[in-house]
Scaffold this active site. Sequence first.
Site, PDB file in Angstrom:
ATOM      1  N   ASP A  52       0.834  -1.194   0.000  1.00  0.00           N
ATOM      2  CA  ASP A  52       0.000   0.000   0.000  1.00  0.00           C
ATOM      3  C   ASP A  52       0.876   1.254   0.000  1.00  0.00           C
ATOM      4  OD1 ASP A  52      -2.319  -1.527   0.126  1.00  0.00           O
ATOM      5  OD2 ASP A  52      -2.332  -1.530   2.325  1.00  0.00           O
ATOM      6  N   TYR A  80       6.639  -8.457   8.460  1.00  0.00           N
ATOM      7  CA  TYR A  80       6.337  -7.034   8.587  1.00  0.00           C
ATOM      8  C   TYR A  80       6.587  -6.549  10.008  1.00  0.00           C
ATOM      9  CZ  TYR A  80       3.547  -7.869   4.333  1.00  0.00           C
ATOM     10  OH  TYR A  80       3.126  -8.227   3.081  1.00  0.00           O
ATOM     11  N   ASP A  94      -6.769   1.098   7.828  1.00  0.00           N
ATOM     12  CA  ASP A  94      -5.487   1.744   8.117  1.00  0.00           C
ATOM     13  C   ASP A  94      -5.707   3.234   8.343  1.00  0.00           C
ATOM     14  OD1 ASP A  94      -5.689   3.007   5.604  1.00  0.00           O
ATOM     15  OD2 ASP A  94      -4.316   1.616   4.630  1.00  0.00           O
ATOM     16  N   ARG A 198      -3.511  -5.300   7.564  1.00  0.00           N
ATOM     17  CA  ARG A 198      -4.595  -4.365   7.926  1.00  0.00           C
ATOM     18  C   ARG A 198      -5.771  -5.119   8.517  1.00  0.00           C
ATOM     19  NH1 ARG A 198      -6.736  -1.634   3.066  1.00  0.00           N
ATOM     20  NH2 ARG A 198      -5.574  -3.117   1.791  1.00  0.00           N
TER      21      ARG A 198
END
Length: 347
Positions: A52, A80, A94, A198
Site C-alpha cells: 500500500d 512485517y 489503516d 490491515r
Amino acid sequence: MHPDVPSPDPSLPTPSGLVVVDKPAGWTSHDVVARTRRLAGTRKVGHAGTLDPMATGVLVLGVDRATRLLTWVVGQHKTYAATIRLGLTTVTDDAEGEVLDVADPGAVAAVDEGAVAAGVARLTGDIQQVPAKVSAIKVEGRRAYAQVRAGQDVELAARPVTVSEFAVHRLVRTADDAGRAVLDVDVTVTCSSGTYVRALARDLGAGLGVGGHLTALRRTRVGAWSLEDASSLDELAAEVAAGRPLPVTSLEAAAAGLFPARRLTAAEAEDVAHGRRIGPSATDGGEEHRRGPLDNDAVTAGLAPDGRLVALLSDRGHRGERTAKPVLVFLPGERFLAPPEAPRGER
C-alpha cells in the site's frame, strides 16, 4: 523523458534479474515499477506483491526474463513490522481511511497486555481471514476498493491464510490528533501470501471490543530477501547516472533463493531446453523442496554445466515412473557443451 531520472547507457545490455527496492512511503507499487522501467531501459518490469502507498520496505521486482520468476516470489512468506492502533475503526483498516467508529475511553483503558496477548493468539496459525474491503480483490469483475469508494457495500468471503508469527513488542497508551484515547501496539507479523496485515489489525481490535486499524507498516522480508538486500530508488538512480548497469540479482542467484538447485549434464540441459523430460530430481519423494504454484509439485532449478539457469523442473508421475518435466524454460533451443575433463594428474 523524465529529466530527474537518469537513462541507462545504451551500450550496456539490458539487465535481467531481480531488484529488491526499499519502497518509500507515499509511492504505489506501480510507481516503483514505472521508475525502475526507466532506470533499466525496458518496460519488462513487474513486482511480486503489492505494498500500500502508506507502507514501506521490501518490494521485489523482476526485470526482463526474471519477471517469469515473480509467480514464485509472490508465494513466499513475508515479514512485517507494524503498529496497530486500538480504539478506532476506519473504512480502509489503516490510517488513510475515514474513521467509522470510536471506542469508549474506558473500554480502551481496560485493554491490558493479557487481553492483547490473547487476541493475538486467536489470530496466529492457520486462520480464516476476511480481506480488507479497500483492496484490489475483484468482486463481480470490479475491484473492491472502487466499489467501496463509490459508496457501495462490499462483502468479501473469508479465505485461509497462515500467520506463523504475531509477536507483540510494546504497548503505548496515547491520544490521536483529535485527542481520542488509543492504545498503540507494535508488532512483528510473518504470514503467508495473501494475508492482509490491515485485516489483522481490524480483527484484533474487533475481538477486543474497541476496534483497530493499522498506522504503520514496513515489510522487512519476502522469502529469502530482506531489507539488507534492498536499495533505495535514489541509490539505484545513482548507479545508472554513473554509467553502470542497474544492479540486479542474477537469474541463477534468484533461483537459488527460491528452489533447490540441480546441476544438469550437457545432454540433460539440451533435452530440457527443447522441452523434453529427463530423470526425476528427487527419486524417493522424501527430499524437501520449496513448492511452487504448479499442482503443488516440487520445483527444482535446473542449471547447465556452465551455471546458467536452463529451466525450472517439476517431478511428475507415480513412484518408480517419475520424470522431471520442464515447466518454465529460460534458454529455449540452446545447445550445451560438456565441460572439458581435467588432466589425470589434476583429478
